[in-house]
Scaffold this motif. Sequence first.
Motif, PDB file in Angstrom:
ATOM      1  N   SER A   7      26.895  45.780  30.743  1.00 37.25           N
ATOM      2  CA  SER A   7      26.263  45.997  32.037  1.00 37.25           C
ATOM      3  C   SER A   7      27.061  45.381  33.178  1.00 37.25           C
ATOM      4  CB  SER A   7      24.851  45.376  32.017  1.00 37.25           C
ATOM      5  OG  SER A   7      24.938  43.997  31.750  1.00 37.25           O
ATOM      6  N   TRP A  97      11.771  42.020  25.087  1.00 36.83           N
ATOM      7  CA  TRP A  97      12.720  43.109  25.228  1.00 36.83           C
ATOM      8  C   TRP A  97      13.653  43.108  24.029  1.00 36.83           C
ATOM      9  CZ3 TRP A  97      12.777  46.570  29.266  1.00 36.83           C
ATOM     10  CH2 TRP A  97      12.005  46.246  30.386  1.00 36.83           C
ATOM     11  N   ASN A  99      17.479  44.590  23.011  1.00 38.49           N
ATOM     12  CA  ASN A  99      18.685  45.239  23.497  1.00 38.49           C
ATOM     13  C   ASN A  99      19.150  46.266  22.466  1.00 38.49           C
ATOM     14  OD1 ASN A  99      21.093  45.983  24.657  1.00 38.49           O
ATOM     15  ND2 ASN A  99      21.955  43.933  24.750  1.00 38.49           N
ATOM     16  N   THR A 101      21.647  48.380  22.968  1.00 45.20           N
ATOM     17  CA  THR A 101      23.030  48.777  23.262  1.00 45.20           C
ATOM     18  C   THR A 101      23.976  48.666  22.072  1.00 45.20           C
ATOM     19  OG1 THR A 101      22.631  47.959  25.504  1.00 45.20           O
ATOM     20  CG2 THR A 101      24.911  48.495  24.914  1.00 45.20           C
ATOM     21  N   SER A 366      14.027  37.455  25.135  1.00 46.44           N
ATOM     22  CA  SER A 366      15.209  38.153  25.626  1.00 46.44           C
ATOM     23  C   SER A 366      14.755  39.155  26.667  1.00 46.44           C
ATOM     24  CB  SER A 366      15.953  38.875  24.493  1.00 46.44           C
ATOM     25  OG  SER A 366      15.129  39.884  23.922  1.00 46.44           O
ATOM     26  N   ALA A 367      15.660  39.547  27.562  1.00 50.32           N
ATOM     27  CA  ALA A 367      15.310  40.489  28.625  1.00 50.32           C
ATOM     28  C   ALA A 367      16.582  40.999  29.280  1.00 50.32           C
ATOM     29  CB  ALA A 367      14.420  39.823  29.673  1.00 50.32           C
ATOM     30  N   PRO A 368      16.517  42.147  29.952  1.00 49.77           N
ATOM     31  CA  PRO A 368      17.675  42.610  30.712  1.00 49.77           C
ATOM     32  C   PRO A 368      18.012  41.626  31.823  1.00 49.77           C
ATOM     33  CG  PRO A 368      16.039  44.360  30.442  1.00 49.77           C
ATOM     34  CD  PRO A 368      15.387  43.086  30.017  1.00 49.77           C
ATOM     35  N   ASP A 404      23.618  49.607  29.783  1.00 48.19           N
ATOM     36  CA  ASP A 404      22.905  49.060  28.643  1.00 48.19           C
ATOM     37  C   ASP A 404      21.531  49.712  28.476  1.00 48.19           C
ATOM     38  OD1 ASP A 404      22.313  47.887  31.087  1.00 48.19           O
ATOM     39  OD2 ASP A 404      21.836  45.925  30.267  1.00 48.19           O
ATOM     40  N   GLU A 405      21.070  49.764  27.215  1.00 46.62           N
ATOM     41  CA  GLU A 405      19.751  50.303  26.905  1.00 46.62           C
ATOM     42  C   GLU A 405      18.850  49.193  26.361  1.00 46.62           C
ATOM     43  OE1 GLU A 405      22.809  53.516  26.316  1.00 46.62           O
ATOM     44  OE2 GLU A 405      22.489  51.556  25.354  1.00 46.62           O
ATOM     45  N   TRP A 406      17.611  49.153  26.867  1.00 45.04           N
ATOM     46  CA  TRP A 406      16.640  48.157  26.416  1.00 45.04           C
ATOM     47  C   TRP A 406      15.320  48.861  26.109  1.00 45.04           C
ATOM     48  CZ3 TRP A 406      17.457  42.750  26.195  1.00 45.04           C
ATOM     49  CH2 TRP A 406      18.693  42.313  26.686  1.00 45.04           C
ATOM     50  N   GLU A 407      14.599  48.295  25.149  1.00 43.35           N
ATOM     51  CA  GLU A 407      13.273  48.831  24.856  1.00 43.35           C
ATOM     52  C   GLU A 407      12.239  47.715  24.964  1.00 43.35           C
ATOM     53  OE1 GLU A 407      12.003  48.324  20.267  1.00 43.35           O
ATOM     54  OE2 GLU A 407      12.996  50.203  20.788  1.00 43.35           O
TER      55      GLU A 407
END
Length: 636
Positions: A7, A97, A99, A101, A366-368, A404-407
Amino acid sequence: MNPSRTSVAPRVHRRNSTRHPAALALLAVGTLLALSLPPYGGIGAVGLTVNRSAGMETHLVVVANHSIHVPSKCAQGSAAMTCSSAVVLPKVSAPDWVNLTPGVAAGPSARYGSAMAYDAQDGYPLLFGGANASGRTLRDTWAFKSGAWVSFTPGVLNVRDSPPPLAFASMSYDAADHQVVLFGGVGPKGVNGQTWGFQAGHWTLLGTGGGMSPLGRVNASMAYDATDGYLLLFGGISAGHLLRDSWSFSLGTWTTRTPTNLTVASSPTHRSGAAMTYDPAEAAVVLFGGATPTAANDTWEFSGGTWRNVTGGAAPTPRYATGSGFDVAHGRLVLFGGLGTTGALLGETWTFVSGAWSDVTSLETSAPSPRAAPPMATVAGGSPSGQFLLLFGGSLGGVAGGTDEWEFGAGALNLTAAAVVPSATDAYLTVQLSTVAFGGSGTYSYSWQGLPQGCLSANRSMLTCQPNSSGPPVSIVVTAIDTQGATASSAPSLLIVNPIPTIVGFTASPYSAVVGVTNVTFVVTVSGGTGHLRFSFAGVPPGCGSPNSSRFSCIPTAIGGYSLVATVVDNVNVTGQATLNLVVSAAAPSTFWTATHTAEIVVGGVVVAVVAAVAWRHHRKVRAPPSAPQPPGGPE
């Protein structure tokens, strides 16, 4: 982790992009600016620390849950809780969260100002457009399917193949019309007023603007109002002015929903970049904050064609360009990130349940990173857990966009089926296996089953190995265990390992040819290899080319001895070769040539056809036969 997908080091892709020649209206903290773009066409804003995306559907915001919050409509006793509301929320778990990615192959390039919404009809989140670090607007379309990005962008884009290059457009799924709808944004020709629909993998132009439709705009907020059965559009910026109009879109038609008597109480004030999404627990569209032009933190609900101010109690600090969406798995609306009153990037996670906001940031493991306007969408049925919120990139500061992708909201421990790259290969080539675990508690440990010979299991979410033998397809399963001992296994993934391509036969028929006469047929027989095979030939005589075929014929046009080399290449670029020798000689000599001649002779005025067979000796390169031996005494 895929080192190319971070990112902080965005990739710049220039395909399907267009520079801006027009001005872009952006909202700075406390001031509305109509900004002229730099000569190179970049989307920039003087004095802004970040460029933010449109208030797109923001269908998504990622996130979560935390300790039980007693809704305002409920009364709690010592041992029980009763609620007047008919809505029953799912069991709540700690927000977190994940990650994605490291386990997701490269997809959309780094960007900001893109739009994303969940396409319920087709079953995947859809991403469109945005702008890259050089300020070029994009018009590529991507779908996030089964944990991987798939491009829906045609190789050659025509005017009506998709929306034009756009950033800061608004996009949401229209459940009544069963399509994703995109409106507005800014592109090469300035602010756009077109309406587009996406269904079954294709875009369709639904309206060109003008007439009874909204003004073209950027940074508007849009969400589907499931209670009233239409898309709702609010606010944005048009011609350098903030808007506060409300519109609905249904059955291909825009209808104004702006109150005839606009007052402070009848509608949110003029603003752009507000977070807006539908909250089924409230049976209303919920709007929060935005730039008015100063950052705001008021909360509004829209239902039955009417706006209602529900601001009160604790709330996120004033902000705009905030991501938002509904966490279906846990029954709550969520917010993430945005820009604060000073223009600083924010990285907090907030939830909205029964009219009350809660800050759950401290409960995350964890988090973006902090960012503005991250495009987000619900993923329904896209993972073993069923539903979660997906976040992609966003504005990381200046013109830097993330990849980046996060869920958020996946719930119990689960993991994706192993991504096998490539899924079919030749022996001794490198294969990469990866999975993404989500939900559960704490860290994960991994074990792999069903690996081919030459690949060994390891406690890692990503394996790289070289199968050293071929055989029937293998079924690979990976198992994860969290710190609480919960276990989950992936769905099986197939890997096919083929023998390397080998030419087991290379023939010419015949092996000896007469120049300019003999038609020679070459045949190559191959064993092994992966996928489509490609052929080429070297050392062929003149008159014979090098076709991409395992069988071809030709007539050599020059004498000589030739050593031909046949080469075969499979889909994973492994090569096999074989040689053969061919002799091309001159034409065989002929001794006699017999011909039949016809002549016409006039005899007494009558034409008589005379046919004569004439034979003569052909002397070219032929010696006369020796004379017959004479008897003693010489000829008579």
